[in-house]
Design an enzyme around this catalytic site. Structure first.
Site, mmCIF file in Angstrom:
data_model
loop_
_atom_site.group_PDB
_atom_site.id
_atom_site.type_symbol
_atom_site.label_atom_id
_atom_site.label_comp_id
_atom_site.label_asym_id
_atom_site.label_seq_id
_atom_site.Cartn_x
_atom_site.Cartn_y
_atom_site.Cartn_z
ATOM 1 N N ASN A 69 0.830 -1.196 0.000
ATOM 2 C CA ASN A 69 0.000 0.000 0.000
ATOM 3 C C ASN A 69 0.868 1.251 0.000
ATOM 4 O OD1 ASN A 69 0.521 -0.903 2.765
ATOM 5 N ND2 ASN A 69 -0.903 0.659 3.474
ATOM 6 N N GLU A 82 -3.144 -4.505 -3.078
ATOM 7 C CA GLU A 82 -3.667 -5.395 -4.115
ATOM 8 C C GLU A 82 -3.702 -4.695 -5.470
ATOM 9 O OE1 GLU A 82 -5.798 -6.407 -0.187
ATOM 10 O OE2 GLU A 82 -5.012 -4.625 -1.174
ATOM 11 N N CYS A 125 -10.105 -4.988 0.821
ATOM 12 C CA CYS A 125 -11.269 -4.108 0.925
ATOM 13 C C CYS A 125 -12.205 -4.343 -0.263
ATOM 14 C CB CYS A 125 -10.826 -2.640 0.989
ATOM 15 S SG CYS A 125 -10.210 -1.966 -0.572
ATOM 16 N N CYS A 170 -10.799 -3.347 -3.663
ATOM 17 C CA CYS A 170 -9.784 -4.284 -4.161
ATOM 18 C C CYS A 170 -10.392 -5.611 -4.594
ATOM 19 C CB CYS A 170 -8.701 -4.498 -3.108
ATOM 20 S SG CYS A 170 -7.613 -3.074 -2.958
#
Length: 177
Positions: free
Chosen positions: A73, A86, A119, A122
């Site tokens: 991230n 991701e 999430c 993603c």
């Protein structure tokens, strides 16, 4: 160099009769796990301090590159501009020419004691390039994992096959750029 403990394949995880763990060999799973934990260490998250790493296992790696593509991230002072691990990993894979059908498994890792799934954004992003039966290995702080398929994480998903082909739209009179 990562200080993360080397993940181990839990003996409680289900294996196929041929010795595979959710379709992966023990070596593939071990390597995938190590790579997502290493990717977690490279996260840029000065605001949330929530490190996430992701690793994508290719079904057929190109002869001149790795079988695993990673991402972490990347946050930004303008919070909504940050990008999840991701999507960083999948963006790198797409730039390398990989598309739907290229991916055997996905692994994500956080610093949480519990398991954390990708999430919602993603999950949808992964759905564009991964088949619904693709296993998603979700690693916790210590390297243990829980696994679910993309379909379990995103039931009744909307994917590229739900859209009509360009030819059908054109036949209906839709103007295309």
């Amino acid at each position: 160099m990562s200080t993360n403990p080397a993940p181990t394949v839990p003996s409680t995880q289900s294996t196929d009769p041929d010795g595979l763990v959710h379709g992966l060999t023990v070596v593939e799973l071990q390597t995938l796990s190590e790579k997502c934990l290493e990717a977690r260490a490279s996260a840029y998250c000065p605001y949330s301090l929530f490190r996430v790493g992701c690793a994508l296992l290719l079904k057929t790696p190109p002869p001149t590159s790795s079988a695993i593509i990673t991402g972490a991230n990347v946050e930004n002072a303008s919070y909504p501009v940050g990008t999840c691990a991701e999507r960083v990993a999948m963006g790198a894979a797409v730039v390398q020419g990989h598309r739907m059908g290229s991916f055997k498994a996905v692994a994500v890792a956080t610093d949480m004691d519990d398991f954390c799934s990708p999430c919602g954004m993603c999950r949808q992003f992964l759905r564009e390039f991964c088949e619904p039966h693709t296993p998603i290995f979700m690693h916790n702080r210590s390297g243990g994992y829980e696994v679910k398929t993309l379909e379990q994480l995103l039931p009744m998903s909307f994917g590229p096959e739900a859209l009509p082909p360009r030819e059908a739209l054109q036949a209906m009179g839709v103007k295309m750029p």
